[in-house]
Design an enzyme around this catalytic site. Structure first.
Site, mmCIF file in Angstrom:
data_model
loop_
_atom_site.group_PDB
_atom_site.id
_atom_site.type_symbol
_atom_site.label_atom_id
_atom_site.label_comp_id
_atom_site.label_asym_id
_atom_site.label_seq_id
_atom_site.Cartn_x
_atom_site.Cartn_y
_atom_site.Cartn_z
ATOM 1 N N LYS A 9 -19.248 17.843 8.662
ATOM 2 C CA LYS A 9 -18.316 16.775 8.527
ATOM 3 C C LYS A 9 -17.708 16.474 9.875
ATOM 4 O O LYS A 9 -17.790 17.526 10.707
ATOM 5 C CB LYS A 9 -17.091 17.206 7.496
ATOM 6 C CG LYS A 9 -17.394 17.216 6.163
ATOM 7 C CD LYS A 9 -16.107 17.256 5.224
ATOM 8 C CE LYS A 9 -16.490 17.606 3.683
ATOM 9 N NZ LYS A 9 -15.168 17.319 2.809
ATOM 10 N N TYR A 49 -18.794 9.852 -2.725
ATOM 11 C CA TYR A 49 -17.501 10.517 -3.557
ATOM 12 C C TYR A 49 -17.169 9.444 -4.710
ATOM 13 O O TYR A 49 -15.962 9.598 -4.815
ATOM 14 C CB TYR A 49 -16.385 10.468 -2.354
ATOM 15 C CG TYR A 49 -16.570 11.510 -1.392
ATOM 16 C CD1 TYR A 49 -16.657 12.856 -1.881
ATOM 17 C CD2 TYR A 49 -16.542 11.387 0.110
ATOM 18 C CE1 TYR A 49 -16.979 14.040 -0.989
ATOM 19 C CE2 TYR A 49 -16.645 12.544 0.641
ATOM 20 C CZ TYR A 49 -17.095 13.782 0.332
ATOM 21 O OH TYR A 49 -17.158 14.801 1.439
ATOM 22 N N ASN A 112 -12.222 19.715 5.918
ATOM 23 C CA ASN A 112 -12.780 20.997 5.600
ATOM 24 C C ASN A 112 -14.071 21.322 5.985
ATOM 25 O O ASN A 112 -14.759 22.230 5.145
ATOM 26 C CB ASN A 112 -12.453 21.464 4.073
ATOM 27 C CG ASN A 112 -12.967 20.263 3.366
ATOM 28 O OD1 ASN A 112 -13.595 19.433 3.763
ATOM 29 N ND2 ASN A 112 -12.685 20.473 1.953
ATOM 30 N N HIS A 115 -19.378 19.921 3.443
ATOM 31 C CA HIS A 115 -19.872 19.458 2.280
ATOM 32 C C HIS A 115 -21.033 20.171 1.730
ATOM 33 O O HIS A 115 -22.017 20.263 2.468
ATOM 34 C CB HIS A 115 -20.174 17.796 2.041
ATOM 35 C CG HIS A 115 -20.664 17.378 0.607
ATOM 36 N ND1 HIS A 115 -19.815 17.305 -0.627
ATOM 37 C CD2 HIS A 115 -22.227 17.257 0.350
ATOM 38 C CE1 HIS A 115 -20.825 17.146 -1.507
ATOM 39 N NE2 HIS A 115 -22.025 17.190 -1.191
ATOM 40 N N GLU A 126 -28.002 13.645 -4.215
ATOM 41 C CA GLU A 126 -27.522 13.682 -2.981
ATOM 42 C C GLU A 126 -28.649 13.759 -1.644
ATOM 43 O O GLU A 126 -28.675 13.093 -0.696
ATOM 44 C CB GLU A 126 -26.494 14.882 -2.504
ATOM 45 C CG GLU A 126 -25.304 14.493 -3.526
ATOM 46 C CD GLU A 126 -24.247 15.705 -3.390
ATOM 47 O OE1 GLU A 126 -24.507 16.644 -2.565
ATOM 48 O OE2 GLU A 126 -23.244 15.635 -4.248
HETATM 49 P P1 IDP Z 1 -15.550 19.977 -2.638
HETATM 50 O O1 IDP Z 1 -15.727 19.575 -1.121
HETATM 51 O O2 IDP Z 1 -14.978 21.387 -2.584
HETATM 52 O O3 IDP Z 1 -16.796 19.684 -3.671
HETATM 53 P P2 IDP Z 1 -14.264 17.625 -3.982
HETATM 54 O O4 IDP Z 1 -13.279 17.730 -5.172
HETATM 55 O O5 IDP Z 1 -15.580 17.133 -4.501
HETATM 56 O O6 IDP Z 1 -14.293 19.291 -3.160
HETATM 57 O O7 IDP Z 1 -13.611 16.543 -3.115
HETATM 58 C C1 IDP Z 1 -14.730 16.107 -1.959
HETATM 59 C C2 IDP Z 1 -13.790 16.290 -0.592
HETATM 60 O O8 IDP Z 1 -12.481 15.183 -0.896
HETATM 61 C C3 IDP Z 1 -12.995 17.429 -0.262
HETATM 62 O O9 IDP Z 1 -13.984 18.238 0.447
HETATM 63 C C4 IDP Z 1 -12.089 17.056 0.543
HETATM 64 O O10 IDP Z 1 -12.576 16.403 2.086
HETATM 65 C C5 IDP Z 1 -11.584 15.608 -0.003
HETATM 66 N N1 IDP Z 1 -10.365 16.111 -0.932
HETATM 67 C C6 IDP Z 1 -10.599 16.494 -2.061
HETATM 68 N N2 IDP Z 1 -9.232 16.731 -2.793
HETATM 69 C C7 IDP Z 1 -8.456 16.024 -1.644
HETATM 70 C C8 IDP Z 1 -6.933 15.975 -1.951
HETATM 71 O O11 IDP Z 1 -6.188 16.218 -2.898
HETATM 72 N N3 IDP Z 1 -6.405 15.489 -0.671
HETATM 73 C C9 IDP Z 1 -7.139 14.840 0.263
HETATM 74 N N4 IDP Z 1 -8.621 14.874 0.406
HETATM 75 C C10 IDP Z 1 -9.214 15.866 -0.686
HETATM 76 MG MG MG Z 2 -17.508 18.058 -4.379
#
Ligand code: IDP
Ligand code: MG
Length: 153
Positions: A9, A49, A112, A115, A126
């Site tokens: 990312k 997403y 973070n 992905h 994907e």
């Molecule tokens: P993951 O990346 O661990 O699979 P997902 O729930 O699929 O998590 O969410 C995708 C991405 O969306 C996360 O990696 C993060 O960047 C963002 N994200 C998820 N939940 C939140 C939130 O509550 N606030 C802000 N960004 C979020």
């Molecule tokens: Mg995810």
């Protein structure tokens, strides 16, 4: 062997962690079979997403994924989807286990670093979303015999 999709990312690119994250996958014994830099359009992010488009934070998430180009990778190995998810760690960097990519490299739940596909089914979708078939290089590694025992592959 399984293939999975990884995105480095903007938080990885801008903080200079592309090499560090790639090193971890290489060190683990995963094979990189596809890798390119690209910018992510609104359209591809809404698709990628789709489970989050209705969340209030989606505009912020989209912006965070467009702060710079990203590097998309296709990584291959035995049970690669699960291995890469474990290496990635929990979504929120400050909650992720130390030793994981997110646990070691970030605090944020949004910026973070990586992905990683969350299931074999989603990995296939994907990989097709981000790579043309000719951008995947399914070469053989002479080290496979050392990475896996004969009865594992
Ligand atoms: P993951 O990346 O661990 O699979 P997902 O729930 O699929 O998590 O969410 C995708 C991405 O969306 C996360 O990696 C993060 O960047 C963002 N994200 C998820 N939940 C939140 C939130 O509550 N606030 C802000 N960004 C979020
Ligand atoms: Mg995810």
């Amino acid at each position: 062997m399984e293939k999975t999709l990884v995105i480095l990312k903007p938080s990885a690119i801008l903080r200079g962690f592309a090499g560090e994250v790639i090193r971890r996958f290489e060190q683990k014994g995963l094979m990189i079979i596809g890798m390119k830099m690209m910018t992510l359009s609104d359209e591809i992010l809404a698709e990628h997403y789709s489970h989050l488009v209705d969340k209030p934070f989606f505009p912020l998430l989209r912006r965070s994924m467009q702060l710079s180009p990203v590097v998309v990778m296709c990584v291959k190995g035995l049970e690669a989807v699960e291995v890469v998810r474990k290496m990635t760690g929990a979504t929120k960097g400050r909650k992720a286990d130390i030793g994981t990519i997110r646990g070691d490299l970030c605090m944020s739940g949004q910026h973070n670093i990586v992905h990683a596909s969350d299931s074999v089914e989603n990995a296939e979708i994907e990989i097709r979303r981000f790579f043309k078939p000719e951008e995947i290089f399914d070469y053989k590694s002479p080290l496979t015999f050392m990475l896996y025992a004969d009865d594992e592959i």
